[in-house]
Design a protein around this motif. Structure first.
Motif, PDB file in Angstrom:
ATOM      1  N   THR A  77      -4.840  12.216  -5.352  1.00  0.00           N
ATOM      2  CA  THR A  77      -4.448  10.808  -5.360  1.00  0.00           C
ATOM      3  C   THR A  77      -3.182  10.638  -6.183  1.00  0.00           C
ATOM      4  OG1 THR A  77      -5.244   8.546  -5.707  1.00  0.00           O
ATOM      5  CG2 THR A  77      -5.841  10.177  -7.383  1.00  0.00           C
TER       6      THR A  77
ATOM      7  N   TYR B 187      -5.179  -1.692 -12.730  1.00  0.00           N
ATOM      8  CA  TYR B 187      -5.681  -1.273 -11.421  1.00  0.00           C
ATOM      9  C   TYR B 187      -5.146  -2.195 -10.323  1.00  0.00           C
ATOM     10  CZ  TYR B 187      -8.854   0.691  -7.981  1.00  0.00           C
ATOM     11  OH  TYR B 187      -9.372   1.320  -6.878  1.00  0.00           O
TER      12      TYR B 187
ATOM     13  N   GLU C 226      -3.383  -1.035  -6.813  1.00  0.00           N
ATOM     14  CA  GLU C 226      -3.800  -1.462  -5.473  1.00  0.00           C
ATOM     15  C   GLU C 226      -2.649  -2.126  -4.715  1.00  0.00           C
ATOM     16  OE1 GLU C 226      -6.770  -1.371  -3.538  1.00  0.00           O
ATOM     17  OE2 GLU C 226      -7.333   0.201  -4.934  1.00  0.00           O
TER      18      GLU C 226
ATOM     19  N   ARG D 249      -0.201   0.606  -3.649  1.00  0.00           N
ATOM     20  CA  ARG D 249      -0.766   1.374  -2.531  1.00  0.00           C
ATOM     21  C   ARG D 249      -0.657   0.596  -1.231  1.00  0.00           C
ATOM     22  NH1 ARG D 249      -6.517   2.817  -2.664  1.00  0.00           N
ATOM     23  NH2 ARG D 249      -5.975   3.320  -0.563  1.00  0.00           N
TER      24      ARG D 249
ATOM     25  N   PRO E  77     -11.937  -1.355  -8.808  1.00  0.00           N
ATOM     26  CA  PRO E  77     -11.804  -2.699  -8.266  1.00  0.00           C
ATOM     27  C   PRO E  77     -12.532  -3.780  -9.070  1.00  0.00           C
ATOM     28  CG  PRO E  77     -12.284  -1.148  -6.530  1.00  0.00           C
ATOM     29  CD  PRO E  77     -12.412  -0.403  -7.816  1.00  0.00           C
TER      30      PRO E  77
ATOM     31  N   SER F 214     -16.839   0.615  -0.727  1.00  0.00           N
ATOM     32  CA  SER F 214     -15.771   0.380   0.250  1.00  0.00           C
ATOM     33  C   SER F 214     -14.805   1.556   0.361  1.00  0.00           C
ATOM     34  CB  SER F 214     -14.981  -0.872  -0.135  1.00  0.00           C
ATOM     35  OG  SER F 214     -15.817  -1.995  -0.132  1.00  0.00           O
TER      36      SER F 214
ATOM     37  N   ARG G  41     -12.976   2.772  -2.177  1.00  0.00           N
ATOM     38  CA  ARG G  41     -11.877   2.665  -3.135  1.00  0.00           C
ATOM     39  C   ARG G  41     -12.164   3.554  -4.331  1.00  0.00           C
ATOM     40  NH1 ARG G  41     -12.102  -3.730  -3.170  1.00  0.00           N
ATOM     41  NH2 ARG G  41     -14.210  -3.048  -3.516  1.00  0.00           N
TER      42      ARG G  41
END
Length: 141
Positions: A22, A30, A34, A37, A111, A131, A133
């Protein structure tokens, strides 16, 4: 092997113990991770169109009996995404899966704790939420 169910179960359990490659950048929240990304994924999708080759799809269907779409541009789109993340100052790292995923989810940065800063270094690991993540955590001693 005498019992294929035991073999299949062992394969499934071992497949969950792999490292995850990653991109990370320490000292950012965070939510920023996100957003970066999502931006890089969107840019890559817009800049490198899907290219499905009907001939390759038919050849795969004839040889395997399964019709699958093949995207000839998928590798270029992945490289575009990776270049975008590197340009934003991220480093590509490989993290091992956390031995205790529940604890990692409770104590890691992900998240549900999006305002916390990401800190990845020696002793870091990852877990995944429902999910898919990534959650960044520290291995328990």
């Amino acid at each position: 092997m005498k019992n294929p169910i035991i073999f299949a179960t062992c394969c499934i359990l071992l497949s969950g113990c792999v490292s995850q490659e990653t991109f990370v950048k320490n000292n950012i929240r965070y939510t920023e991770y996100e957003l970066d990304r999502a931006e890089c994924e969107t840019n890559a999708a817009q800049e490198v169109a899907v290219n499905r080759s009907p001939g390759a799809e038919i050849a795969v269907a004839v040889l395997t009996g399964v019709y699958q779409t093949q995207d000839a541009n998928a590798p270029a789109r992945k490289r575009n995404y990776e270049a975008c993340m590197l340009k934003k100052g991220y480093q590509r790292v490989e993290l091992p899966m956390c031995p205790n995923a529940q604890n990692a989810k409770a104590t890691g940065v992900g998240p549900l704790t999006a305002n916390k800063e990401i800190q990845v270094g020696k002793g870091s690991c990852y877990a995944m939420d429902a999910s898919g993540r990534i959650i960044f955590a520290k291995k328990e001693d």
